[in-house]
Design an enzyme around this catalytic site. Structure first.
Site, PDB file in Angstrom:
ATOM      1  N   ASP A   1       0.840  -1.188   0.000  1.00 52.65           N
ATOM      2  CA  ASP A   1       0.000   0.000   0.000  1.00 52.65           C
ATOM      3  C   ASP A   1       0.879   1.242   0.000  1.00 52.65           C
ATOM      4  O   ASP A   1       1.498   1.586   1.005  1.00 52.65           O
ATOM      5  CB  ASP A   1      -0.908  -0.022   1.236  1.00 52.65           C
ATOM      6  CG  ASP A   1      -1.906   1.124   1.243  1.00 52.65           C
ATOM      7  OD1 ASP A   1      -1.850   1.966   0.334  1.00 52.65           O
ATOM      8  OD2 ASP A   1      -2.745   1.167   2.171  1.00 52.65           O
TER       9      ASP A   1
ATOM     10  N   ALA B   1      -0.546   4.734  -8.853  1.00 49.48           N
ATOM     11  CA  ALA B   1      -0.722   6.188  -8.802  1.00 49.48           C
ATOM     12  C   ALA B   1      -2.124   6.498  -8.299  1.00 49.48           C
ATOM     13  O   ALA B   1      -3.046   5.694  -8.434  1.00 49.48           O
ATOM     14  CB  ALA B   1      -0.522   6.813 -10.176  1.00 49.48           C
ATOM     15  N   TYR B   2      -2.253   7.676  -7.735  1.00 48.42           N
ATOM     16  CA  TYR B   2      -3.576   8.236  -7.443  1.00 48.42           C
ATOM     17  C   TYR B   2      -3.982   8.993  -8.710  1.00 48.42           C
ATOM     18  O   TYR B   2      -3.378  10.008  -9.050  1.00 48.42           O
ATOM     19  CB  TYR B   2      -3.505   9.179  -6.250  1.00 48.42           C
ATOM     20  CG  TYR B   2      -4.850   9.768  -5.854  1.00 48.42           C
ATOM     21  CD1 TYR B   2      -5.520   9.304  -4.731  1.00 48.42           C
ATOM     22  CD2 TYR B   2      -5.450  10.772  -6.610  1.00 48.42           C
ATOM     23  CE1 TYR B   2      -6.754   9.833  -4.363  1.00 48.42           C
ATOM     24  CE2 TYR B   2      -6.682  11.303  -6.263  1.00 48.42           C
ATOM     25  CZ  TYR B   2      -7.326  10.832  -5.143  1.00 48.42           C
ATOM     26  OH  TYR B   2      -8.549  11.353  -4.786  1.00 48.42           O
TER      27      TYR B   2
ATOM     28  N   THR C   1       2.824  11.675 -16.195  1.00 51.12           N
ATOM     29  CA  THR C   1       1.646  12.116 -16.933  1.00 51.12           C
ATOM     30  C   THR C   1       1.850  13.434 -17.672  1.00 51.12           C
ATOM     31  O   THR C   1       2.712  14.248 -17.293  1.00 51.12           O
ATOM     32  CB  THR C   1       0.465  12.291 -15.945  1.00 51.12           C
ATOM     33  OG1 THR C   1      -0.665  12.855 -16.613  1.00 51.12           O
ATOM     34  CG2 THR C   1       0.843  13.237 -14.805  1.00 51.12           C
TER      35      THR C   1
ATOM     36  N   TYR D   1      -3.582  16.877  -8.885  1.00 50.81           N
ATOM     37  CA  TYR D   1      -3.037  15.654  -9.477  1.00 50.81           C
ATOM     38  C   TYR D   1      -1.732  15.935 -10.200  1.00 50.81           C
ATOM     39  O   TYR D   1      -0.713  15.269  -9.978  1.00 50.81           O
ATOM     40  CB  TYR D   1      -4.063  15.044 -10.437  1.00 50.81           C
ATOM     41  CG  TYR D   1      -3.511  13.944 -11.310  1.00 50.81           C
ATOM     42  CD1 TYR D   1      -3.123  12.718 -10.761  1.00 50.81           C
ATOM     43  CD2 TYR D   1      -3.375  14.130 -12.689  1.00 50.81           C
ATOM     44  CE1 TYR D   1      -2.611  11.702 -11.568  1.00 50.81           C
ATOM     45  CE2 TYR D   1      -2.865  13.124 -13.497  1.00 50.81           C
ATOM     46  CZ  TYR D   1      -2.485  11.919 -12.937  1.00 50.81           C
ATOM     47  OH  TYR D   1      -1.968  10.923 -13.730  1.00 50.81           O
TER      48      TYR D   1
ATOM     49  N   LYS E   1       2.106  14.609  -9.175  1.00 55.37           N
ATOM     50  CA  LYS E   1       2.900  13.805 -10.112  1.00 55.37           C
ATOM     51  C   LYS E   1       4.222  14.499 -10.433  1.00 55.37           C
ATOM     52  O   LYS E   1       5.264  13.835 -10.560  1.00 55.37           O
ATOM     53  CB  LYS E   1       2.106  13.545 -11.397  1.00 55.37           C
ATOM     54  CG  LYS E   1       0.908  12.618 -11.220  1.00 55.37           C
ATOM     55  CD  LYS E   1       1.309  11.217 -10.781  1.00 55.37           C
ATOM     56  CE  LYS E   1       1.940  10.422 -11.911  1.00 55.37           C
ATOM     57  NZ  LYS E   1       2.231   9.024 -11.502  1.00 55.37           N
TER      58      LYS E   1
ATOM     59  N   TRP F   1      -3.812  10.069 -21.724  1.00 55.80           N
ATOM     60  CA  TRP F   1      -5.090   9.542 -22.193  1.00 55.80           C
ATOM     61  C   TRP F   1      -5.095   8.005 -22.235  1.00 55.80           C
ATOM     62  O   TRP F   1      -5.454   7.391 -23.242  1.00 55.80           O
ATOM     63  CB  TRP F   1      -5.411  10.087 -23.584  1.00 55.80           C
ATOM     64  CG  TRP F   1      -5.644  11.569 -23.658  1.00 55.80           C
ATOM     65  CD1 TRP F   1      -5.166  12.538 -22.822  1.00 55.80           C
ATOM     66  CD2 TRP F   1      -6.412  12.257 -24.653  1.00 55.80           C
ATOM     67  NE1 TRP F   1      -5.572  13.772 -23.231  1.00 55.80           N
ATOM     68  CE2 TRP F   1      -6.345  13.648 -24.358  1.00 55.80           C
ATOM     69  CE3 TRP F   1      -7.118  11.845 -25.764  1.00 55.80           C
ATOM     70  CZ2 TRP F   1      -6.985  14.606 -25.127  1.00 55.80           C
ATOM     71  CZ3 TRP F   1      -7.744  12.803 -26.546  1.00 55.80           C
ATOM     72  CH2 TRP F   1      -7.688  14.165 -26.221  1.00 55.80           C
TER      73      TRP F   1
END
Length: 289
Positions: free
Chosen positions: A38, A62-63, A103, A127, A131, A153
């Site tokens: 976790d 990733a969140y 991302t 977000y 990242k 995407w």
């Protein structure tokens, strides 16, 4: 035989890596999910590695709930930043190769040409900020044999994504409004997984490198939806709408095209065209006409 740890094994990319793993018998894979490793529980992360030996870590965890991140800043930061810092330090201490997935949201989406790796980051939401912090912590820890791959995407036959949402809504409704003023490239997670596994044995760098990977070509979300319905035979009219007609808590980049020259040149990989990959994914889902 190299032992590869894959985090986020139940996500889109992790699931595709699991699906492909049997085609790479030279590796031993260990797939972890939230129950076994976790990344939001920072206190226990180092304990996991105490009695285990890995040659590489593929950090696919990733969140990714872009809108929820606006109100769950601490959780997003724990997974996308602070956990990444721990992984980077473990990789450096134990001489483990590290592949970290990032991302297009690290950019502000206001470019006029495809983003290259050296373009300045300017994330617009929680977000993207978390990242980018994850990228920065890897760059500051500087483990050897480490790469960061930014993508965009992402969709897959696994998990929840735009493709599956369109297929579901397209069968329920006669028409849909889909945003046309956000431009990027849909990326099939299986193509990215294949690229990671092809690249892995060739990673050999003294300090971390950043790369961009998406499928080839250009599309808006409107174009993507049109292609989904065309290739699947779903009869649903797609109406173009602007971003301000579909407000969201987090701001989306209007321009997300990534220049892939560096990853193609450094690792001699070819990248499929997005519509070809979409058709392949629809075939996997049994959704082609």
């Amino acid at each position: 035989m190299p032992n590869i740890l894959v985090t986020g094994a139940n996500g889109q990319l992790g699931s595709e890596l699991r699906e492909l793993s049997s085609a790479y018998p030279r590796y031993t894979f260990t797939f972890t999910d939230r129950d076994t490793l976790d990344l939001s529980n920072l206190c226990k992360m180092e304990d996991y590695f105490e009695d285990k030996i890995f040659d590489a870590i593929l950090n696919c965890a990733a969140y990714t709930a872009v809108d929820k991140a606006q109100s769950e800043k601490d959780l997003a930061d724990a997974i996308n930043h602070r956990a990444v810092s721990i992984l980077a330090k473990i990789a450096k201490l134990r001489n483990i190769s590290l592949v970290h997935i990032s991302t297009d949201y690290v950019f502000n989406g206001q470019n006029y040409r495809p983003y290259v790796e050296s373009d300045p980051a300017d994330p617009q939401g929680v977000y993207g900020h978390t990242k980018r912090h994850g990228e920065n912590t890897i760059l500051s820890v500087a483990p050897k044999n480490t790469i960061i791959i930014r993508t965009s995407w992402v969709y897959s036959s696994f998990g929840n994504n735009f493709l599956k949402t369109m297929l579901r809504l397209g069968k329920e409704r006669d028409s849909l409004g889909v945003i046309f003023d956000q431009v990027g490239t849909p990326t099939y997670a299986r193509d990215l997984a294949k690229a990671v596994l092809e690249i892995l044995p060739h990673i050999n760098n003294e300090s971390p490198e950043i790369y961009h990977y998406s499928n080839e070509g250009v599309a808006s979300w409107y174009d993507f939806a049109q292609a989904i319905f065309e290739l699947s035979g779903v009869k649903c009219t797609v109406n173009p709408i602007t971003s301000d007609q579909y407000p969201t808590p987090a701001k989306r980049p209007h321009y997300s095209l990534l220049n892939k020259s560096k990853i193609k040149n450094d690792f001699n990989i070819s990248i499929p065209y997005w519509r070809d990959s979409l058709k392949e994914c629809l075939n996997t889902l049994g959704e082609t006409k």
